[in-house]
Design a protein around this motif. Structure first.
Motif, short mmCIF file in Angstrom:
data_model
loop_
_atom_site.label_atom_id
_atom_site.label_comp_id
_atom_site.label_asym_id
_atom_site.label_seq_id
_atom_site.Cartn_x
_atom_site.Cartn_y
_atom_site.Cartn_z
N ALA A 59 -13.24 -37.21 -29.23
CA ALA A 59 -12.96 -36.03 -28.41
C ALA A 59 -14.19 -35.64 -27.58
CB ALA A 59 -12.53 -34.86 -29.29
N ILE A 60 -15.21 -36.49 -27.58
CA ILE A 60 -16.45 -36.18 -26.87
C ILE A 60 -16.43 -36.86 -25.51
CG2 ILE A 60 -18.94 -36.19 -26.98
CD1 ILE A 60 -17.58 -34.61 -29.21
N HIS A 61 -16.38 -36.06 -24.45
CA HIS A 61 -16.33 -36.61 -23.10
C HIS A 61 -17.70 -37.16 -22.70
CE1 HIS A 61 -12.30 -35.20 -22.40
NE2 HIS A 61 -12.64 -34.00 -22.82
N GLY A 62 -17.68 -38.29 -21.98
CA GLY A 62 -18.91 -38.91 -21.53
C GLY A 62 -19.41 -38.31 -20.24
N PRO A 63 -20.45 -38.92 -19.66
CA PRO A 63 -21.07 -38.36 -18.45
C PRO A 63 -20.25 -38.56 -17.18
CG PRO A 63 -22.15 -40.42 -19.07
CD PRO A 63 -21.19 -40.09 -20.17
#
Length: 564
Positions: free
Chosen positions: A85-89
């Motif tokens: 659930a962690i969005h990247g750059p």
């Protein structure tokens, strides 16, 4: 050093690709790119050497690589990326992190490898995985290759195995067999070594000491990991007398690690059974006292337990307390107290924390702060955790409107009996009204195993909270990997919130972190209204403490507003 004189002034300082690969390789890692549409994998230089040349044929496609991941050892990179659930750059990217075991190639005598895998997954608008750029790193071996039947070096399993063997030998000794010895070997100042060289080198040192102990171990003697930095050895009393000599052999020369030669030492404490104790927990506690005395004499020392020591006097008092605790479990003198936890905005009580209480033979009532340190030292924590869960589920069965949270230690959460109690309670339909609080201060030995256990609990409809966060060993990154539902901030940071700028910065950072990870939060030890208002402003979900209400013998029926 980079020579800037050979380039134009506007050219940025950038490592060349071969230099990047060299740096990654020097760190014991390898980078890769995997494109699922064509299943092609491309690796940085040195990947085959790191993972083993015989594995080269299994590094060319994602299908072949995933086929070597041991079942149940962890999520594959694709599974980890899809579940993240962690969005990247960049748009459509997600950060992921996982750990798993790689099986040796068929017909190979290569060892199984533990691998950490982290990276960035790229998805299209329909959620299809297009590419993964990542890096894998080998994790130092965590297990000793003990001889068959002699136990293992995993701290939890090794200690359980030693306990069973000691109890069996104590029973044999009661039947007239000879005495036997138990040796506890522990690092001197391992914390300083970890600070100086890093925890990975610390792991290598633990493996190296285990190897030297195997070399001095005699025929028929049992060696296993007792805890993160201690080993236990069962041996005859004759061999125990020689312990100072083979301890000197273990400490004779520096240890070779990937950082070079490292000077380290271990000390040892010894007990003779059944002379020094009639139960495994008692022997282990006395061996720890002897080890403590040995370290006080100096690094690399050896000490035997003496019943007349100051520690032994305290030990006997503790043993009387333990005997009282064991009797309490059998005599229904263990109960629960219920402390309300309210929504920050409305002050409506949402659930209660079930806190263990033990009534002593003298009629006095002991709370968890008094009970648990001694219970943990003498191996009673799992018994109390089982009983607390049984009592909490019984309370839920009596009151259909009641919602409870109940504590469990990181060790007990893997106990088969505790798991069976929880499973039966959830099958009876009580899971949705239960929260399991993992005690963070106790430490988590294997993050991946704990993550799987958290998921197992959540699959049964039970929410999971990390208790006492901020005073233990769990990092922010580990917290994300565990996937818990609630974060309980330790009260030591809350009760001084309005007086301490440092605590305010720390608590606000924790609340922001939890919010970004999608977790609800509970602030413990909320004493006054100014503290509650500040926590409300920062978005804390729930409040617990004197302001909301103290623990009572019975919870009120239904949701009730806390005092405003």
């Amino acid at each position: 050093m980079i020579d800037k004189s050979r380039r134009g002034a506007a050219e940025p300082d950038v490592l060349a690709p071969d230099a990047v690969a060299r740096v990654i390789g020097d760190l014991g890692a390898a980078a890769y790119r995997w494109t699922p549409p064509d299943d092609r994998m491309v690796w940085s230089a040195g990947a085959e050497a790191m993972l083993g040349l015989a594995r080269g044929d299994h590094l060319k496609t994602g299908k072949d690589y995933d086929g070597r991941i041991a079942s149940g050892s962890g999520l594959s990179r694709a599974e980890a990326a899809r579940s993240s659930a962690i969005h990247g750059p960049h748009a459509g990217t997600r950060l992921f992190e996982t750990s798993y075991c790689l099986l040796p190639p068929p017909g190979s005598f290569m060892p199984m490898l533990r691998v950490e895998d982290c990276g960035l997954g790229l998805f299209d608008a329909d959620g299809e995985l297009l590419r993964i750029d990542g890096m894998v790193r080998l994790v130092p071996a965590a297990f000793l290759d003990a001889a068959p039947g002699e136990g293992v070096a995993d701290p939890m399993a090794g200690r359980v195995h030693l306990t069973r063997l000691v109890e069996r030998k104590l029973a044999e000794a009661a039947g007239g067999d000879a005495e036997f010895g138990f040796l506890m070997v522990g690092f001197d100042r391992l914390g300083r070594l970890n600070e100086a060289y890093g925890s990975e080198i610390g792991d290598e040192l633990i493996d190296a000491v285990g190897g030297r102990l195997r070399e001095v171990r005699g025929s028929g003697e049992v060696l296993a990991r007792f805890s993160d930095s201690k080993f236990g050895m069962l041996l005859s009393t004759e061999r125990l007398a020689l312990a100072p000599h083979f301890l000197a052999r273990v400490n004779a020369t520096p240890f070779r690690t990937s950082a070079g030669l490292v000077t380290a030492s271990v000390s040892a404490g010894a007990v003779v059974a059944p002379r020094d104790g009639g139960r495994a927990a008692e022997l282990f506690a006395h061996a720890r006292d002897a080890l403590r005395s040995a370290r006080a004499r100096g690094a690399g020392s050896f000490e035997t337990f003496h019943a007349a020591s100051v520690h032994a006097v305290q030990q006997r008092a503790n043993l009387r307390f333990v005997d009282d605790m064991l009797s309490a479990l059998g005599e229904n003198r263990v109960s629960l107290a219920f402390q309300p936890i309210a929504a920050t905005e409305t002050r409506i009580v949402q659930f209660h924390e079930a806190l263990v209480r033990v009534r002593g033979r003298d009629g006095g009532m002991y709370d968890g702060a008094t009970i648990m340190p001694v219970a943990d030292r003498f191996g009673l924590t799992v018994l109390l955790d089982r009983h607390s869960l049984e009592l909490a589920l019984a309370a839920l069965a009596r009151d259909a409107d009641l919602r409870l949270s109940v504590n469990v230690s990181p060790t007990s959460i893997h106990d088969d009996v505790w798991l069976r109690i929880l499973d039966e309670g959830t099958r009876a339909g009580r899971g949705a009204r239960l929260i399991i609080e993992i005690t963070e201060a106790a430490g988590i030995l294997d993050l991946e195993v704990m993550r799987q256990r958290v998921r197992w609990i959540q699959e049964r409809g039970v929410r999971v909270a990390m208790d006492d966060f901020g005073v233990g060993y769990t990092s922010f990154r580990s917290l994300r990997r565990l996937g818990v539902d609630l974060l309980k901030i330790d009260g030591s940071f809350i009760c001084t919130l309005m007086e301490s700028a440092e605590d305010r910065h720390f608590v606000r950072a924790l609340l922001d972190l939890a919010h970004n990870l999608g977790m609800e939060t509970v602030a413990e030890w909320v004493l006054d209204e100014p503290t509650a208002r500040q926590l409300a402003e920062w978005g804390c979900t729930y409040l617990q403490g004197q302001l909301i209400g103290l623990a009572q013998g019975q919870p009120p029926v239904g949701d009730t507003p806390a005092p405003a």
